[in-house]
Design an enzyme around this catalytic site. Structure first.
Site, PDB file in Angstrom:
ATOM      1  N   SER A   1       0.795  -1.233   0.000  1.00 28.93           N
ATOM      2  CA  SER A   1       0.000   0.000   0.000  1.00 28.93           C
ATOM      3  C   SER A   1       0.823   1.277   0.000  1.00 28.93           C
ATOM      4  CB  SER A   1      -0.954   0.005   1.199  1.00 28.93           C
ATOM      5  OG  SER A   1      -2.048  -0.856   0.963  1.00 28.93           O
TER       6      SER A   1
ATOM      7  N   LYS B   1       0.021   3.703  -2.700  1.00 27.91           N
ATOM      8  CA  LYS B   1      -1.002   4.750  -2.599  1.00 27.91           C
ATOM      9  C   LYS B   1      -0.402   6.146  -2.464  1.00 27.91           C
ATOM     10  CE  LYS B   1      -4.652   1.848  -0.575  1.00 27.91           C
ATOM     11  NZ  LYS B   1      -3.973   0.585  -0.238  1.00 27.91           N
TER      12      LYS B   1
ATOM     13  N   SER C   1      -5.742   3.549   4.635  1.00 28.51           N
ATOM     14  CA  SER C   1      -5.287   2.748   3.488  1.00 28.51           C
ATOM     15  C   SER C   1      -6.423   2.005   2.805  1.00 28.51           C
ATOM     16  CB  SER C   1      -4.215   1.748   3.946  1.00 28.51           C
ATOM     17  OG  SER C   1      -3.468   1.285   2.849  1.00 28.51           O
TER      18      SER C   1
ATOM     19  N   LYS D   1       3.063   6.469   5.093  1.00 31.17           N
ATOM     20  CA  LYS D   1       2.236   5.391   4.544  1.00 31.17           C
ATOM     21  C   LYS D   1       2.796   4.023   4.884  1.00 31.17           C
ATOM     22  CE  LYS D   1      -1.404   4.126   2.556  1.00 31.17           C
ATOM     23  NZ  LYS D   1      -1.374   3.039   3.554  1.00 31.17           N
TER      24      LYS D   1
END
Length: 466
Positions: free
Chosen positions: A102, A105, A162, A290
């Protein structure tokens, strides 16, 4: 008997030389006016490269910093980067292309925020959820086809929790389809100078986990090195400094009717120091960025923290557990904050030894002072000796003629410095500029200067005859 006197030979030679010199002077004076004006300016010799300057005294003392090996990092790769200078302070397999999960992202976040910043979209624009987003699995907020939410609501769910479905909904809204958005992601990666990055979707999911009808034709999975992730994070914190208004939200309900709020997956947020379950991970200054996890990627985290105005970006990839990604991140960030400092090595607007002036033709004052246009900051080991700094001047190969404005670039200065305890040589190039206006001299001054230069050259030539 009358004796005839004879003159000494030396006297004859003196008379001959004097006569010759007089004839030469008279002839040259007859043709002096035009040549004098031509000689007034002369030809400026341009310096193409000045020798390196190094202080006479050089100290050997420097702060000792621990080796990267001593950190015993339990990761597949890691990077520590200072985003202003772009200096890499720690690198463990940093160029190895790995599945980022993720952390993918971050690119979706950057593109959406950038389009909002440019006015192509607004945070309060309404997004209608499509089939692809509704069928997306993994971490999600359970969007249904036809649901409507603002870009800001979906962006918040993506950045802090997320949410895969929110991410796909944003991608489709911006580009028309997720695959079209992926093209935008890969183009941005090239622009940013990311060398290994390839995006297959907007979320970081493995292709097989995407809704079948929306999978790409290619089987090439999403990959990104730790260095590429750090570069991407650098663009986020630099171009969108308000990123942390999303990434520091600890918990929030996506819908009022939801029983449970979304929880920020970044356990290291400084605000978590008062949260029982997360206070062991809370880190001073942490405000992003993140997390990521898939079976192939393991556990990953791109973190960023700021203390006393200094920000570092850390990336760890392929850790063994959810908690270990935060433990390893702490090691990486501590390495930066404990051992390095950002220091101004050279102040702005200073002169450079050997290049204090430049000649400007037709100026009132032909010698115009030069200074650098900006200072030089490096991230160096705390307390490091900076006396080994070197400066290399390169002048533009052009003739300068008045009038000339203050701040005119006439060359560059490249400062280089290799701190003890670091493998890399740090370099920064700044401009060498004029420190004041160079006004054009009036015609009379130019004429008198020409006459003076002409006669100066003339009598120097005559003097050399003797």
């Amino acid at each position: 008997m009358k004796l005839k006197k004879s003159k000494p030979t030396t006297t004859k030679r003196h008379l001959v030389r004097k006569s010759v010199a007089s004839v030469l002077l008279l002839n040259m004076l007859c043709f002096s006016l035009v040549p004098a004006m031509a000689l007034a300016e002369g030809t400026q010799g341009t310096q193409t490269e000045a020798p390196s300057t190094k202080p006479a005294s050089q100290k050997n003392a420097a702060s000792k910093i621990p080796s990267v090996e001593s950190l015993d990092l339990q990761v597949r790769s890691a990077i520590l980067l200072e985003p202003v200078s772009g200096q890499v302070l720690l690198n463990v397999n940093g160029d190895l292309a790995l599945p980022p999960a993720s952390m993918t992202k971050m690119m979706t976040e950057y593109i959406v925020a950038d389009l909002v910043k440019k006015g192509q979209f607004a945070w309060d624009d309404v997004v209608t959820v499509r089939k692809n987003a509704a069928k997306t699995v993994g971490s999600r907020i359970f969007l249904a086809e036809g649901d409507q939410h603002t870009i800001e609501e979906l962006y918040t769910a993506m950045a802090m929790a997320s949410a895969n479905d929110a991410t796909v909904a944003l991608a489709e809204h911006v580009a028309g389809s997720e695959l079209a958005f992926v093209d935008m992601m890969n183009e941005e990666a090239k622009r940013m100078g990311m060398k290994t990055a390839h995006f297959a979707n907007s979320t970081g999911l493995d292709i097989k986990d995407m809704p079948k009808e929306f999978q790409p034709d290619s089987t090439e999975e999403t990959v990104m090195s730790a260095m590429d992730a750090a570069i991407l994070a650098k663009y986020i914190v630099t171009d969108h400094p308000d990123f942390n208004r999303f990434t520091t939200i600890q918990s929030k309900k996506f819908r009022e009717r939801d029983k449970q709020p979304m929880i920020n997956l970044n356990y290291m947020l400084e605000a978590n120091k008062s949260v029982t379950n997360f206070k062991q991970f809370a880190y001073e200054g942490m405000d992003g960025l993140k997390t990521g996890h898939t079976a192939n990627a393991g556990n990953c985290f791109t973190g960023t923290a700021i203390r006393n105005g200094v920000r570092y970006i850390s990336v760890v990839m392929g850790t063994s557990s959810e908690k270990s990604r935060f433990v390893e991140t702490r090691k990486v960030l501590d390495y930066g904050f404990n051992n390095f400092e950002t220091k101004q090595i050279v102040a702005p607007k200073v002169t450079v030894a050997g290049s204090e002036f430049v000649t400007v033709k037709k100026a009132k004052d032909t010698q115009v002072p030069l200074v650098t246009d900006q200072g030089v900051d490096f991230v160096i080991p705390k307390g490091a000796d900076t006396s080994t700094l070197e400066a290399k001047v390169t002048m533009n190969n052009e003739t300068l003629t008045a009038p000339l404005k203050q701040g005119t670039k006439v060359g560059t200065v490249t400062y280089s410095y290799k701190p003890a305890g670091m493998d890399q040589t740090l370099e920064k190039t700044v401009n060498l500029i004029t420190a004041q206006d160079a006004e054009k001299a009036n015609w009379f001054k130019l004429f008198m200067r020409a006459i003076g230069e002409f006669f100066g050259d003339l009598f120097n030539g005559i003097k050399n005859l003797f």
